[in-house]
Structures are given as structure tokens and as C-alpha cells.
Scaffold this motif. Sequence first.
Motif, PDB file in Angstrom:
ATOM      1  N   LEU A 178      -6.953 -11.868   0.156  1.00 52.11           N
ATOM      2  CA  LEU A 178      -8.057 -12.691  -0.342  1.00 52.11           C
ATOM      3  C   LEU A 178      -8.800 -13.359   0.810  1.00 52.11           C
ATOM      4  CD1 LEU A 178      -6.263 -14.395  -3.397  1.00 52.11           C
ATOM      5  CD2 LEU A 178      -7.733 -12.349  -3.368  1.00 52.11           C
ATOM      6  N   GLY A 179      -8.953 -12.605   1.887  1.00 52.51           N
ATOM      7  CA  GLY A 179      -9.724 -13.109   3.026  1.00 52.51           C
ATOM      8  C   GLY A 179      -8.947 -13.992   3.962  1.00 52.51           C
ATOM      9  N   GLU A 180      -7.712 -14.296   3.623  1.00 48.39           N
ATOM     10  CA  GLU A 180      -6.895 -15.131   4.511  1.00 48.39           C
ATOM     11  C   GLU A 180      -5.798 -14.274   5.143  1.00 48.39           C
ATOM     12  OE1 GLU A 180      -5.488 -18.808   2.975  1.00 48.39           O
ATOM     13  OE2 GLU A 180      -7.199 -19.059   1.618  1.00 48.39           O
ATOM     14  N   ILE A 181      -5.362 -14.714   6.322  1.00 41.96           N
ATOM     15  CA  ILE A 181      -4.348 -13.973   7.073  1.00 41.96           C
ATOM     16  C   ILE A 181      -3.022 -14.737   7.008  1.00 41.96           C
ATOM     17  CG2 ILE A 181      -3.656 -13.120   9.366  1.00 41.96           C
ATOM     18  CD1 ILE A 181      -6.591 -12.676   9.985  1.00 41.96           C
ATOM     19  N   PHE A 182      -1.974 -14.021   6.620  1.00 40.77           N
ATOM     20  CA  PHE A 182      -0.633 -14.609   6.527  1.00 40.77           C
ATOM     21  C   PHE A 182       0.337 -13.802   7.409  1.00 40.77           C
ATOM     22  CE2 PHE A 182      -2.843 -15.339   2.542  1.00 40.77           C
ATOM     23  CZ  PHE A 182      -2.605 -16.689   2.275  1.00 40.77           C
ATOM     24  N   GLN A 183       1.357 -14.494   7.916  1.00 42.98           N
ATOM     25  CA  GLN A 183       2.442 -13.779   8.605  1.00 42.98           C
ATOM     26  C   GLN A 183       3.607 -13.631   7.630  1.00 42.98           C
ATOM     27  OE1 GLN A 183       4.998 -15.474  11.846  1.00 42.98           O
ATOM     28  NE2 GLN A 183       4.157 -13.806  13.079  1.00 42.98           N
ATOM     29  N   VAL A 184       4.048 -12.414   7.453  1.00 38.46           N
ATOM     30  CA  VAL A 184       5.120 -12.148   6.486  1.00 38.46           C
ATOM     31  C   VAL A 184       6.206 -11.321   7.159  1.00 38.46           C
ATOM     32  CG1 VAL A 184       3.539 -12.203   4.510  1.00 38.46           C
ATOM     33  CG2 VAL A 184       3.962 -10.031   5.688  1.00 38.46           C
ATOM     34  N   ASN A 185       7.389 -11.345   6.544  1.00 40.13           N
ATOM     35  CA  ASN A 185       8.469 -10.521   7.094  1.00 40.13           C
ATOM     36  C   ASN A 185       8.415  -9.119   6.482  1.00 40.13           C
ATOM     37  OD1 ASN A 185       9.767 -10.590   4.565  1.00 40.13           O
ATOM     38  ND2 ASN A 185      10.845 -12.500   5.112  1.00 40.13           N
ATOM     39  N   LYS A 186       9.254  -8.244   7.041  1.00 40.92           N
ATOM     40  CA  LYS A 186       9.213  -6.834   6.656  1.00 40.92           C
ATOM     41  C   LYS A 186       9.620  -6.653   5.196  1.00 40.92           C
ATOM     42  CE  LYS A 186       8.889  -2.402   7.858  1.00 40.92           C
ATOM     43  NZ  LYS A 186       9.356  -1.731   6.654  1.00 40.92           N
ATOM     44  N   SER A 187      10.583  -7.452   4.719  1.00 44.14           N
ATOM     45  CA  SER A 187      11.042  -7.302   3.329  1.00 44.14           C
ATOM     46  C   SER A 187       9.909  -7.602   2.348  1.00 44.14           C
ATOM     47  CB  SER A 187      12.237  -8.240   3.063  1.00 44.14           C
ATOM     48  OG  SER A 187      13.301  -7.924   3.924  1.00 44.14           O
ATOM     49  N   TRP A 188       9.172  -8.701   2.600  1.00 42.24           N
ATOM     50  CA  TRP A 188       8.056  -9.053   1.712  1.00 42.24           C
ATOM     51  C   TRP A 188       6.981  -7.979   1.775  1.00 42.24           C
ATOM     52  CZ3 TRP A 188       2.880  -9.758   1.682  1.00 42.24           C
ATOM     53  CH2 TRP A 188       2.322 -10.478   0.628  1.00 42.24           C
ATOM     54  N   LEU A 189       6.763  -7.457   2.981  1.00 44.91           N
ATOM     55  CA  LEU A 189       5.737  -6.438   3.179  1.00 44.91           C
ATOM     56  C   LEU A 189       6.034  -5.202   2.342  1.00 44.91           C
ATOM     57  CD1 LEU A 189       3.238  -5.971   5.210  1.00 44.91           C
ATOM     58  CD2 LEU A 189       4.859  -4.567   6.494  1.00 44.91           C
ATOM     59  N   ASN A 192       5.824  -5.884  -1.584  1.00 39.23           N
ATOM     60  CA  ASN A 192       4.490  -6.112  -2.146  1.00 39.23           C
ATOM     61  C   ASN A 192       3.479  -5.038  -1.762  1.00 39.23           C
ATOM     62  OD1 ASN A 192       4.472  -9.048  -3.455  1.00 39.23           O
ATOM     63  ND2 ASN A 192       5.764  -9.098  -1.621  1.00 39.23           N
ATOM     64  N   ASN A 193       3.964  -4.000  -1.063  1.00 39.16           N
ATOM     65  CA  ASN A 193       3.140  -2.822  -0.744  1.00 39.16           C
ATOM     66  C   ASN A 193       1.897  -3.191   0.065  1.00 39.16           C
ATOM     67  OD1 ASN A 193       2.702  -0.076  -0.754  1.00 39.16           O
ATOM     68  ND2 ASN A 193       1.460  -0.126  -2.630  1.00 39.16           N
ATOM     69  N   PHE A 194       2.086  -4.063   1.060  1.00 40.75           N
ATOM     70  CA  PHE A 194       0.982  -4.424   1.945  1.00 40.75           C
ATOM     71  C   PHE A 194       1.133  -3.649   3.256  1.00 40.75           C
ATOM     72  CE2 PHE A 194       0.041  -7.696  -0.981  1.00 40.75           C
ATOM     73  CZ  PHE A 194      -1.185  -8.247  -0.651  1.00 40.75           C
ATOM     74  N   THR A 195       0.076  -3.609   4.021  1.00 43.56           N
ATOM     75  CA  THR A 195       0.130  -2.994   5.352  1.00 43.56           C
ATOM     76  C   THR A 195      -0.209  -4.027   6.405  1.00 43.56           C
ATOM     77  OG1 THR A 195      -2.180  -2.291   5.165  1.00 43.56           O
ATOM     78  CG2 THR A 195      -0.480  -0.695   4.532  1.00 43.56           C
ATOM     79  N   CYS A 196       0.355  -3.843   7.570  1.00 41.74           N
ATOM     80  CA  CYS A 196       0.145  -4.803   8.662  1.00 41.74           C
ATOM     81  C   CYS A 196      -1.242  -4.637   9.270  1.00 41.74           C
ATOM     82  CB  CYS A 196       1.186  -4.581   9.758  1.00 41.74           C
ATOM     83  SG  CYS A 196       2.881  -4.920   9.241  1.00 41.74           S
ATOM     84  N   ILE A 197      -1.776  -5.747   9.719  1.00 43.23           N
ATOM     85  CA  ILE A 197      -3.003  -5.696  10.519  1.00 43.23           C
ATOM     86  C   ILE A 197      -2.637  -5.118  11.874  1.00 43.23           C
ATOM     87  CG2 ILE A 197      -4.822  -7.073  11.606  1.00 43.23           C
ATOM     88  CD1 ILE A 197      -4.481  -9.112   9.343  1.00 43.23           C
ATOM     89  N   ASN A 198      -3.411  -4.141  12.321  1.00 39.56           N
ATOM     90  CA  ASN A 198      -3.102  -3.472  13.582  1.00 39.56           C
ATOM     91  C   ASN A 198      -2.968  -4.468  14.737  1.00 39.56           C
ATOM     92  OD1 ASN A 198      -3.082  -0.950  12.458  1.00 39.56           O
ATOM     93  ND2 ASN A 198      -5.243  -0.531  12.896  1.00 39.56           N
TER      94      ASN A 198
END
Length: 638
Positions: A178-189, A192-198
Motif C-alpha cells: 500500500l505504498g509503504e515499505i516494511f521490513q519482514v522476515n522470511k517466514s512472513w514473506l 503472505n506470498n510477497f516478494t522482496c524489493i531488489n
Amino acid sequence: MDKLKCPSFFKCRGKEKVTASSENFHVGENDENQDRGNWSKKSDYILSMVGYAVGLGNVWRFPYLTYNNGGGAFLIPYAIMLALAGLPLYFLECSLGQFASLGPVSVWRILPLFQGVGITMVLISIFVTIYYNVIIAYSLYYMFASFQRELPWKNCSYWADNTCSRSPIVTHCNVSKLGEIFQVNKSWLDANNFTCINGSEVYQPGQLPSEQYWNKVALQRSSGLDEPGVIVWYLALCLLLAWLIVGTALFKGIKSSGKVVYFTAIFPYVVLLILLIRGATLDGSSKGISYYIGAQSNFTKLREAEVWKDAATQIFYSLSVAWGGLVALSSYNKFNNNCFSDAIVICLTNCLTSVFAGFAIFSILGHMAHISGKEVSQVVKSGFDLAFIAYPEALALLPGGPFWSILFFFMLLTLGLDSQFASIETITTTIQDLFPKVMKKMRVPITLGCCLVLFLLGLVCVTQAGIYWVHLIDHFCAGWGILIAAILELMGIMWIYGGNRFIEDIEMMIGTKRWIFWLWWRACWFVITPMLLTAILIWSLVQFHRPDYAKIPYPDWGVALGWCMIIFCIIWIPIMAIIKLIQAEGTILQRIVSCCRPASNWGPYLERHRGERYKNMVDPKKETDHEIPTVSGSRKPE
């Protein structure tokens, strides 16, 4: 009975003629020494000594030390330490055993006050023998595990956890939501089927499949020495098999082991050559060799004292001096064997083998670094980590991995067995010298009994905490005790018995030499070698650190037990000195003087070799090791 009708090497019983070897089958009819026996051939002895010297350390320790201490530059201090410390001690021990035809304990008739030094050597050999066969058991297990279509540690399998990976593992990263940047761990990633920002990934090193296989499958390693766990049954079976191999090879003493070494001493060279040829054909091999001994050599390392200490330590332990084995094996030589040339040949063979093994190891590690995109420094390991993690990992990546793995671990097996043969022969030779009549009749049950007892003692090393026990014994027993024994050996023989007298003993065997021949040996035996070994001992004590394995520290009781083991080995030096002083006669000064003279039964074992110098020597077969010379220094009458 008329002796002319019954030669001395026969025992006559009525009309029956029985050869000495029919009752005592480790003695051949043509042996010079019909009581103890001799090597059947000179080559039996040479290969046994080469096998004893060339062991696992030549493959898994020397190459790493060379790489870590300046590459090719390390060969300079290594060669110097060979000349100053290794070769002088090696020549001394070979000469000592051959001259008296006695093992490491009884040979101290030369200086009764120091008989405890021989006991220390044998006890340390016993401790090391216990865990050394466990390493052979590891090799057997890995060799058997390699008989599969695909090596079991090639991929992360059912036994692996989520840290098992050949590449770094992402632990955290940034994601956009939603336009904001969060730091998450690998398990949450993942959940929730997200991808990392390069470029935002945070990595941690993964554990290689071979490392997890070693810890979780092969060892079933517990969390520390405090958690012994259960006996790992397949390691126990491999340990039993290892002892059965040793017992079978030694049941006739040197007559049987001298034949086995034709295979076990030569086969490792064949495998190393095959591995080197295979490694040289792989991409990246030249980079590995360059790190080992080529363009990456760093001669500025020679300014560091640590490099010289490592060179001296490696030479000292690689040649197996002061363990008792050199004295034991040399005691079966014929009296006039040229032990000088033997020492030169064996020492050079050992050192050249170490250098040669490094090429075979680093060529394949260079290929592993190449295909994994890493630097050689990131894949190089030493000791257990090289033999059971890094190298198996490299072999798993080769085409035909199982074949190369079987070949490699069979080589480790044969390398270990040679050294083990000599260690057990040291123990049985000591028993033979102390109880010759019993040993003649019961050599087989005594040899097998020793193997059984040592197998039972080694079971603690194949529990889930076994690797901690192996490392603990190695850390304490295979260090200071050997250095102390070597220093006292040199001081006793050179300074008290007399270096010039010892040289005369050697010349009785190899012939008279010019004074210039002995100049170098005198300098080393009297001054240089004792000073070097004393410096290494002091350095080792000053640099002492609490042992740990895989960064897991040992508990206080484990460290205390380690100290107890080494104290138990060296305490016999003062104990035996006190016993000898009590057995002597006269005032305390007279007793010390008498115990610092050779016993009345010291000298060449056979009468025909004694000459004028030892013509009044008491027959060693009739007297015990407790025989002390009289206060006047004269030998007791026969």
C-alpha cells in the motif's frame, strides 16, 4: 642331548624336532633373533614405517597449514624444521630400538631413572589408538554410504532443516505494501506470498548438505559433552569392523602386518595420483593449486613466529616421534641394518607425501569454489571438516561422485590402518618384552584381547557425544605429553647416558663414520632439537585455550577430565624414577648416580653383536628390567 645333533634353532624332544617358529609363529627359522623375530624383508619394515608416519594428518592437516601459512613459503620453515627437529629424533629412536632389540619401555635399561618416559609413550599411544580407530570407523561408514546411485549428502534431504543450503539464505528483506515499505522476515514473506524489493535482502550463510549430513546423520551429534545420548549403532558396527581388520592383520605380529602394508601403504599413493589427475582436468583446479602453493604464496609470512611453530609442530607429529612406535618397529630389525639411510628415506617420503597430497586436495577444492562462485578461502577447511564436510561436498558435485567418494574414503581407511597397526604393535611389543614367555605361547589371544579392550573403551566415542570425546582426547593426550617425553628422551640419552657413547653404539651397527659425519647430529641432539621442542612446549602451554568443538565449549568437568588423562600419562615419569631410586642401594646421591647408569643387561640383544664394549653384559633374557647397576658402576657378574 648332544647339541651337535640338534642345532640351536631347534628344540629337541626325544625323536621329535620342532622348529622355534612352530611354537612361536611370529619367528621365522631364518630370523637373526630367534626370541623376538625379525622383519621378513627390509621392504616390510620400510613400508610399515612409511605407513606409520604417513597418516591422516598428511591429507587433512598439512595442506591447510601450507595454505594458511603463506603457501609455498611454508615449505621453507617446514624443510628447516625437518632437518632440525624431525630427522634427528627419528634417527635417534630408530637407532635406539634397533641397537637393543627392545620396545619403548624395556629399552630404558639404557637409563633406568627414565623408564617412566617409555611408559608415558605407551600410555599416550593407547589413548590415541582408542580414538584413532573411531576416525577409521567414520571412514568406513562414509565409504559404505557412498555405495548408492547418488551420494546421500548431495542434496538437502529428510534429515535437513531450513538452514540447509549451498547458497546464502534470506532472513529479512523489505517489501512494499500500500505504498509503504516494511521490513519482514522470511517466514512472513513466504506465508503472505510477497516478494522482496531488489537489493534489500539480508542474508545469512546456509549450512552445506554435507555439513548437516555429518552432524545429523553420521554422528547424530548431541548438544555437548553433557548430553551423551545413545550409542550410534552403525558407527559401533563400523568400529567393531575396524578392530577386526586390525586384529586380523596383527595376529602374527610383524610377520602378518609386514605383508598387509604392501597394500595399505602403497594404495593411498595410487588414489592420490588418481585424484590429482582427475582434479587437474576440472575447471578452477589451477586456482585451488595457486592458493595452495603457487602464485598466492606469501613470503612475508616467514616473519611470523606462528608459522615456524606450525612447521615444527607438523613435522614433529607427522613423523610419529616419541610415541614409542618407532622404537618398537625398529626393534625387529637385524642388528647391522643401516638405520641411518632408512631414517632419511622415510622422513623424506613422509614430507613429500604431504606436499603431494595437497595438490590432490586443493585441485578439487578449487573446482568446488569455481562452480559455487566462491573464493578458495571460503571452502578450505582442516581436520574433520575437510575430510567429512568440505571434500565430500566437492566430490558430490563431480560426475560419478559415488565412485570418487568410495575411492577417497577407502584411501582414508588405508592411511589410518597403517598407523593403527604400528600403535597396536607398540603395545604388544611392550607386553612381549615384559612377559616374553607368556607372549610366545599366547600372542594371538593377547593381541585380540588388546583389540577387544580398546574397542570397548572406544564405544564412548561412538555415542551421540562421541565427537566431543574424540576431540577431547586429541586435544590433551596428543600434545604436551609427547613433547615432554621427547625432551626427556633427548636429555636422558644425550646428556646423561652420553651422546658420544650413543654414537659409538650406533657405529657398532652401521660402521665407523668420520667425525664430520656426526657434527650435525651432535649439534641437533645436544642443543638445537631440545631447545626447539622446549620452545614449542612452552608456547603450547602459554597459548592454551579451553577446548571446544563446533564453537560449543566443553564443561568444566570435561576439561578437568582432559587434564587428568594427560597427568595419568606423564605421572609415571616421576613414579618410576622414585621406584628405581628405592630399589638402588647406598645414599641418596649414590642411588641417583647408579640409576643414571645403564642397567647390567643393557646392550645388544644377541651375544655375537656385543663385541668388547659389552662383553660383560648380563644376558637380557635372564635378567629383568629392574636390574640396576652397582654403585661403583661395574656390571654385575653373569
